[in-house]
Motif scaffolding. Structure first.
Motif, mmCIF file in Angstrom:
data_model
loop_
_atom_site.group_PDB
_atom_site.id
_atom_site.type_symbol
_atom_site.label_atom_id
_atom_site.label_comp_id
_atom_site.label_asym_id
_atom_site.label_seq_id
_atom_site.Cartn_x
_atom_site.Cartn_y
_atom_site.Cartn_z
ATOM 1 N N LEU A 132 84.693 31.249 24.470
ATOM 2 C CA LEU A 132 85.352 30.009 24.052
ATOM 3 C C LEU A 132 86.680 29.800 24.775
ATOM 4 C CD1 LEU A 132 84.835 30.304 20.207
ATOM 5 C CD2 LEU A 132 83.817 28.575 21.684
ATOM 6 N N MET A 133 87.122 30.813 25.500
ATOM 7 C CA MET A 133 88.490 30.754 26.030
ATOM 8 C C MET A 133 88.583 30.175 27.428
ATOM 9 S SD MET A 133 89.845 34.466 24.878
ATOM 10 C CE MET A 133 89.492 35.105 23.256
ATOM 11 N N ILE A 134 87.463 29.860 28.035
ATOM 12 C CA ILE A 134 87.518 29.341 29.400
ATOM 13 C C ILE A 134 87.467 27.826 29.368
ATOM 14 C CG2 ILE A 134 86.408 29.359 31.653
ATOM 15 C CD1 ILE A 134 85.318 32.123 30.791
ATOM 16 N N PRO A 135 88.509 27.181 29.880
ATOM 17 C CA PRO A 135 88.571 25.719 29.829
ATOM 18 C C PRO A 135 87.395 25.085 30.570
ATOM 19 C CG PRO A 135 90.669 26.649 30.536
ATOM 20 C CD PRO A 135 89.686 27.767 30.530
ATOM 21 N N PHE A 136 86.861 24.004 30.012
ATOM 22 C CA PHE A 136 85.620 23.432 30.532
ATOM 23 C C PHE A 136 85.670 22.947 31.985
ATOM 24 C CE2 PHE A 136 86.331 18.923 30.930
ATOM 25 C CZ PHE A 136 87.429 18.694 30.117
ATOM 26 N N PRO A 137 86.825 22.442 32.484
ATOM 27 C CA PRO A 137 86.731 21.854 33.831
ATOM 28 C C PRO A 137 86.219 22.826 34.891
ATOM 29 C CG PRO A 137 88.810 21.242 32.821
ATOM 30 C CD PRO A 137 88.172 22.267 31.932
ATOM 31 N N VAL A 138 86.497 24.123 34.716
ATOM 32 C CA VAL A 138 86.131 25.049 35.784
ATOM 33 C C VAL A 138 84.714 25.608 35.633
ATOM 34 C CG1 VAL A 138 88.526 25.643 36.201
ATOM 35 C CG2 VAL A 138 87.172 27.070 34.678
ATOM 36 N N THR A 139 84.073 25.375 34.487
ATOM 37 C CA THR A 139 82.685 25.826 34.383
ATOM 38 C C THR A 139 81.717 24.646 34.442
ATOM 39 O OG1 THR A 139 82.902 25.777 31.989
ATOM 40 C CG2 THR A 139 83.172 27.915 33.047
ATOM 41 N N LEU A 140 82.267 23.460 34.498
ATOM 42 C CA LEU A 140 81.420 22.274 34.429
ATOM 43 C C LEU A 140 80.419 22.200 35.580
ATOM 44 C CD1 LEU A 140 82.188 19.190 32.844
ATOM 45 C CD2 LEU A 140 81.859 18.726 35.215
ATOM 46 N N ILE A 141 80.892 22.450 36.787
ATOM 47 C CA ILE A 141 79.996 22.278 37.926
ATOM 48 C C ILE A 141 78.931 23.380 38.017
ATOM 49 C CG2 ILE A 141 79.968 22.323 40.464
ATOM 50 C CD1 ILE A 141 82.227 20.279 40.307
ATOM 51 N N PRO A 142 79.317 24.660 37.857
ATOM 52 C CA PRO A 142 78.242 25.659 37.838
ATOM 53 C C PRO A 142 77.230 25.430 36.720
ATOM 54 C CG PRO A 142 80.420 26.698 37.627
ATOM 55 C CD PRO A 142 80.649 25.274 37.900
ATOM 56 N N THR A 143 77.707 24.961 35.578
ATOM 57 C CA THR A 143 76.771 24.671 34.493
ATOM 58 C C THR A 143 75.814 23.556 34.899
ATOM 59 O OG1 THR A 143 78.550 25.230 32.971
ATOM 60 C CG2 THR A 143 76.616 24.181 32.034
ATOM 61 N N PHE A 144 76.384 22.560 35.550
ATOM 62 C CA PHE A 144 75.554 21.458 36.036
ATOM 63 C C PHE A 144 74.472 21.976 36.979
ATOM 64 C CE2 PHE A 144 74.463 17.879 38.730
ATOM 65 C CZ PHE A 144 74.428 16.814 37.852
ATOM 66 N N ILE A 232 78.312 13.400 31.993
ATOM 67 C CA ILE A 232 78.001 14.199 33.180
ATOM 68 C C ILE A 232 76.487 14.325 33.373
ATOM 69 C CG2 ILE A 232 78.181 16.525 34.165
ATOM 70 C CD1 ILE A 232 80.785 15.088 34.341
ATOM 71 N N TYR B 43 76.505 32.828 34.535
ATOM 72 C CA TYR B 43 76.714 32.314 35.886
ATOM 73 C C TYR B 43 77.970 31.438 35.989
ATOM 74 C CZ TYR B 43 76.267 29.504 40.059
ATOM 75 O OH TYR B 43 76.552 28.852 41.219
ATOM 76 N N PRO B 44 78.134 30.444 35.103
ATOM 77 C CA PRO B 44 79.355 29.625 35.225
ATOM 78 C C PRO B 44 80.636 30.438 35.120
ATOM 79 C CG PRO B 44 77.788 28.519 33.815
ATOM 80 C CD PRO B 44 77.219 29.889 34.087
ATOM 81 N N ILE B 236 92.914 29.566 20.536
ATOM 82 C CA ILE B 236 92.111 29.188 21.701
ATOM 83 C C ILE B 236 92.218 27.682 21.927
ATOM 84 C CG2 ILE B 236 89.748 29.035 22.585
ATOM 85 C CD1 ILE B 236 89.161 31.661 21.095
ATOM 86 N N GLN B 240 94.322 25.079 24.912
ATOM 87 C CA GLN B 240 93.548 24.179 25.771
ATOM 88 C C GLN B 240 93.796 22.717 25.396
ATOM 89 O OE1 GLN B 240 89.381 25.246 26.385
ATOM 90 N NE2 GLN B 240 89.838 27.348 25.828
ATOM 91 N N PHE B 271 89.534 17.888 39.223
ATOM 92 C CA PHE B 271 88.787 16.655 39.458
ATOM 93 C C PHE B 271 89.582 15.522 40.085
ATOM 94 C CE2 PHE B 271 86.132 18.675 36.177
ATOM 95 C CZ PHE B 271 85.003 18.802 36.967
#
Lengths: 293, 312, 465
Positions: A132-144, A232, B43-44, B236, B240, B271
């Protein structure tokens, strides 16, 4: 904190004195709650009032509470900005799928984390919380990229299927609740020869009803309000959700306060209805726990 | 853990059959989540960490640059320190306040209050307003000229404030907006309160405990697992913190940079500036920081979190 | 669509949230029906398109577009339907996304790029520098279209590293609207609007009215960060020396422009101005221009629609953006903004996508423009565009006689914000510093020095990488 007023009910004092104090204490509690309630409701009433006002009245000083005349125009304007009912259908599909899937998967996973002792449990739990601690912008593209490889782009799957694997927030929440349930209940059942699945189903789940209702409500709300995911993953307008539509509407309307507030009201109304419906589950939860105690 | 006295002994000889059985059933129960982690999460996370060591604009392949992104946050980002400061300001004030309010109101509502459903709905209602909509609503309520709040201040003869357009008041205004949504954690507390066995209260009453004593010695300890949950997730979440400030201030982080939050830096770099590598480095520094805090909370939780189900 | 910059906070807010995209105003009253336009022959700069063809397998083009709201999205899709009528084998699938830059980035990263996309100068260089867009030079040459045929700044804003990566789509021509009512009220001559910056400020000082508490009750020119770059160009400034790869934010003329704006804002009081600006924007009822509390707005032609709706009784006129000396030669310093069209590299149907580009944004530019309330970019179609708009708004509309001011502005203008991979950061830095300078936390010189330093560092990194 108003609980201070509840302090010191000494057994030494007389009955009348105690009664008098009780009334005073009650009064203080209600006063505090009511004042706070009003305070928290004002913005909401202002939302409603603004949504029903004619444009000219918005900028009157001092501000007026009662729309004069009442105008419904903002609602059709917000409604016609998006194909409301087809978006509603899409949104309901995604939200309800998430409610059912989350309740089932999270309650199972949380049981594994809370009610069974096994080596490595706490470590994996920390991993769960860490996700839960990783901000979404940096995982968005790999998830995509993953969803692309699964062929899920332009389908609602990225917004539904992952719920089957649980959600860290809900798992954590349920685990906290499961851990407050006395261990004797489980061990007694084990002695009677019950398996873990049976204990989960027959003992833990019924006791966890209040919190399962919370999970269901939150799952519904977060999917109802989510606009980033649909934005997205969906490109086909036939699959769009209300949040995208209303987000688009809000974003284009700048400070057109009337229509904005109407759109917000429409977005909120279904959840209020849902909340009233789930209130019954909350109350059932109370009676059940009453029996349990 | 009373039912597993042989855990330590089992370790010595390899896993005992009971531990083995528990391990298998434990893993089976969490298998939905495990498979989700394998398919959707690993993976992400790994990818974003490796991005953080590269110069990566998303469109062309990443180029390895070591820890340069991490260094340049401290040395050459004109907004980094301001964003860190703003985020701490928000988190340190908002988190304790919102937890205090949510617990207090939940406890008050738990005093067999008549009209519970009405109050519960009143307090919960704000938290179901979509964040974007509530941000717009508050922008309107705090409007310096036509807003409700300043009209009230004017009516009682207090000088009006610039709120979101004044650098000194923009963060307090955002905290105010955030507190309005305390209802979601209150609902969690309420659910937890309903789970407290009546017998505990009855026992306390027989000992002659008053309402305050009961609250302090029964209710609060039983609430600690939920407080723990809200503390960890609040931590958390507040670090954020992003959407409301972004909407209310136009993503500018203004006025005068007073609402530039750390997560906004991450979003803008990822972005708007096509600096995914740098954004990832920022994200992983945030991760490390929050992880350490969370880990400390977990480690100390044994001292203050009381799990009825784990009673020895 | 057009909102490159809007004086309204809210628009900045939302355009920022939408990842640097610009946004459309509140939708006007009754939806304008697409068949309301007078059929106009839109002369194309080159030979007209071929007769309808329908050979080859049917193809569906994926189009990524900025979300302009249902009304204008709908009008845009009509352009596509007309195209399909002439090219039966090509249908268009539109995706209107309020955050199209993020979406395009994601789609390109996943190699699922659309066939056709809207573009804007701010993110363009990022895509172009990584060859994520098709260089259009060859097609442009074959089609026989030339730079001179277009509004040149917007053409140039698609030219990066020696190649043409985007073509003009909709041009934003900006002019000065002024309220004749306010002019009369104050005793100024309503037929003599300001032609120079000094006059603009001079008139504004006469118009400015504050109440006892210092709150602004009536304002002349309402300055905002978004127009600083335009003013800097008018003062003779520059922002980039492309040859040397040097950021020139602290160009003396830029500093001068910022200092003059700062002096003016000081008289308004920056906090009072911020409070005043929380009033409704130009596109809503009760906006200060409609209530005669603001004498000027700087905006594109499209604002007429909102003014018709919310300020039907205001007597307004439109004039050229004031310059330093008021000479025509200085008008070359005007900027033109707007949106562009581009083809992502590696998409499935580049040929068909070009065909649509050619049809919708070159051959039918005027028609696309007046039907969707965008500025045409093809000079030879200015007249057709004005005629189409006049038919749409009615010849007696207050705006009808001023449309040519906008196209003339497009003819004069040569300036555009220079393309570079760090353009968005540059613009954000300028906005940030503008705010600090207006609050007198920095001098104009120190502020622009800082922008120069920060952006240069980023640019060096980007060019190195």
């Amino acid at each position: 904190m108003s609980t201070q007023t509840m302090a010191g009910a000494s057994p030494m004092i007389s009955r009348e004195e105690r009664h008098r104090r009780r009334v005073l204490q009650r009064g203080a509690v209600y006063l505090a709650l009511t004042l706070l309630g009003i305070l928290f409701t004002i913005p909401f009433l202002w939302l409603l009032s603004t949504s029903l006002k004619p444009p000219a009245q918005l900028f009157k000083l001092p501000p007026e509470w009662i729309p004069n005349p009442f105008t419904w125009n903002n609602y059709p304007r917000a409604l016609t900005a998006i194909p409301f009912f087809s978006y509603l259908r899409n949104t309901l599909y995604i939200s309800l799928f998430n409610v059912v899937a989350s309740v089932i998967s999270c309650s199972l996973v949380a049981y594994g984390f809370a009610r069974i002792q096994w080596p490595g449990r706490n470590l994996l739990f920390l991993v769960l919380v860490s996700t839960l601690m990783i901000p979404f912008p940096v995982t968005l593209i790999p998830t995509f990229l993953i969803f692309r490889d699964l062929g899920w782009i332009n389908t609602p799957n990225p917004l539904t299927i992952p719920a089957l694997t649980g959600n860290a927030f809900f798992i954590f929440l349920l685990r906290q609740f499961y851990m407050t349930i006395p261990e004797e209940l489980s061990s007694a059942a084990r002695i009677d020869g019950a398996g873990e699945l049976q204990i989960y189903w027959q003992i833990i789940l019924p006791l966890a009803r209040p919190v399962l209702a919370v999970v269901a409500l939150f799952a519904f709300m977060s999917n109802w309000n989510d606009f980033l995911g649909p934005l997205i993953y969906l490109s086909d307008r036939n699959q769009y959700t209300l949040a995208i539509g209303l987000y688009g509407f809000l974003s284009r309307s700048g400070s057109a306060w009337g229509p904005l507030m109407a759109a917000a009201t429409m977005m909120v109304a279904p959840i209020i209805v849902l909340f009233f419906l789930t209130q019954r589950t909350f109350i059932q939860g109370i009676t059940l726990t009453g029996i349990k105690g | 853990m009373a039912h597993m006295p042989d855990l330590a002994a089992g370790r010595r000889r390899g896993l005992s059959p009971m531990v083995q059985r528990n391990l298998i059933s434990g893993l089976l129960f969490i298998s939905p989540w495990l498979s989700g982690v394998v398919i959707f999460t690993i993976y992400p996370i790994v990818a974003s960490f490796s991005y953080s060591l590269t110069s990566y604009d998303v469109i062309s392949p990443p180029r390895f640059i070591g820890v340069e992104n991490y260094v340049s946050a401290f040395t050459s980002d004109p907004l980094f320190y301001q964003a860190v400061g703003n985020t701490f300001f928000y988190a340190l004030i908002f988190l304790p306040l919102s937890m205090l309010i949510a617990v207090s109101v939940a406890l008050l509502l738990n005093l067999d209050v008549r009209g519970l459903t009405v109050y519960r709905t009143l307090f919960f209602l704000p938290s179901i307003v979509p964040e974007i909509a509530s941000a717009m609503l508050w922008g309107w309520i705090l409007n310096p000229q036509f807003g409700l709040v300043n009209a009230l201040l004017k009516a009682i003869g207090v000088p009006t404030l610039g709120w979101l357009s004044d650098p000194d008041w923009s963060k307090p205004a955002l905290i105010l907006i955030g507190l309005w949504g305390f209802g979601s954690s209150m609902v969690i507390y309420l659910a937890a309160l309903q789970d407290i066995p009546r017998q505990l209260y009855e026992a306390a009453e027989m000992d002659g405990a008053g309402a305050f004593t009961k609250t302090w010695h029964v209710t609060l300890p039983m609430l600690t697992p939920t407080i723990f949950f809200n503390l960890v997730l609040g931590l958390i979440g507040t670090f954020q913190y992003f959407t409301t400030a972004f909407v209310v201030t136009g993503g500018s982080g203004g006025p005068a940079g007073s609402t530039t939050f750390y997560a906004m830096l991450i979003y803008n770099n990822a972005f708007r500036y096509f600096k995914m590598g740098y954004a990832s480095a920022l994200a992983w520094m945030l991760f490390a920081f929050v992880f350490i805090l969370t880990w400390i909370i977990f480690k100390t939780s044994g001292r203050w979190v009381y799990y009825e189900g784990e009673r020895a | 669509m057009h909102r490159h910059r809007i004086t309204r906070r809210t628009f900045l807010r939302w355009s920022a949230l939408a990842g640097g995209t610009s946004l459309l105003a509140a939708c006007g009253g009754a939806p304008a029906t697409p068949d309301a336009h007078a059929p106009t022959a839109a002369p194309s700069p080159a030979e007209p398109t071929a007769v309808p063809v329908s050979r080859g397998a049917p193809v569906t083009l994926n189009i990524l577009w900025e979300n302009w709201g249902d009304i204008y999205n709908g009008l845009m899709t009509v352009v596509g339907e007309n195209f399909t009528k002439e090219n039966a084998d090509i249908t268009l699938e539109w995706n209107f996304d309020p955050d199209w830059v993020t979406k395009l980035t994601t789609l390109i990263a996943a190699q699922t790029q659309p066939d056709f996309t809207i573009m804007r100068p701010a993110p363009l260089a990022n895509f172009a520098a990584r060859n994520a867009l098709v260089a259009l030079d060859e097609q442009v040459q074959i089609a026989g279209v030339r730079r001179e045929d277009f509004v040149t700044p917007l053409w140039d804003a698609g030219f990066f590293n020696g190649k043409q990566y985007a073509l003009p789509g909709g041009a934003d021509f900006w002019c000065l609207y002024y309220s004749k009512d306010v002019y009369r009220e104050v005793g100024l001559d309503p037929e003599k609007p300001p032609t120079t910056f000094d006059e603009l400020i001079g008139h504004s000082k006469e118009i400015l009215q504050k109440d006892a508490a210092g709150d602004i009750q009536r304002i002349g020119y309402n300055p905002s960060a978004g127009w600083f770059v335009n003013w800097a160009y008018i003062f003779g400034g520059e922002f980039y020396d492309a040859g040397a790869g040097k950021i020139t934010a602290n160009h003396p003329a830029n500093v001068e422009a910022l200092a003059r704006l700062q002096a003016y804002v000081k008289e308004l009081d920056v906090n009072k101005l911020a409070a005043f600006n929380q009033r409704p924007g130009t596109f809503e009822a009760g906006n200060p221009f409609a209530t005669r509390q603001a004498a000027f707005i700087i905006d594109g032609f499209w604002t007429y629609e909102a003014l018709d709706q919310h300020a039907p009784d205001i007597d307004y006129a439109v004039t050229f953006w004031p310059t330093l000396k008021g000479t025509e030669a200085e008008r070359a310093n005007y900027m033109v903004g707007g949106w562009q069209v581009a083809l992502p590299a590696g998409a499935k149907y580049p040929e068909q996508a070009w065909k649509f580009l050619r049809y919708g944004f070159i051959d039918k530019s005027a028609e696309m423009g007046y039907s969707t309330l965008n500025g045409t970019c093809v000079k030879s179609q200015f007249q057709a565009w004005e005629d189409g708009l006049k038919a749409k708004m009615g010849a007696d509309n207050r705006m009808a006689n001023y449309l040519s001011k906008f196209t003339q502005t497009g003819g004069f203008a040569t300036k555009y914000f220079p393309l570079m991979p760090v353009q968005q950061f540059y613009l954000d830095e300028l906005n940030r510093i503008y705010d600090l300078v207006m609050r007198e936390e920095m001098t104009p010189q120190a502020g622009l020095d800082e922008v120069t330093k920060n952006v240069q560092a980023e640019l060096d990194k980007a060019l190195k990488g």
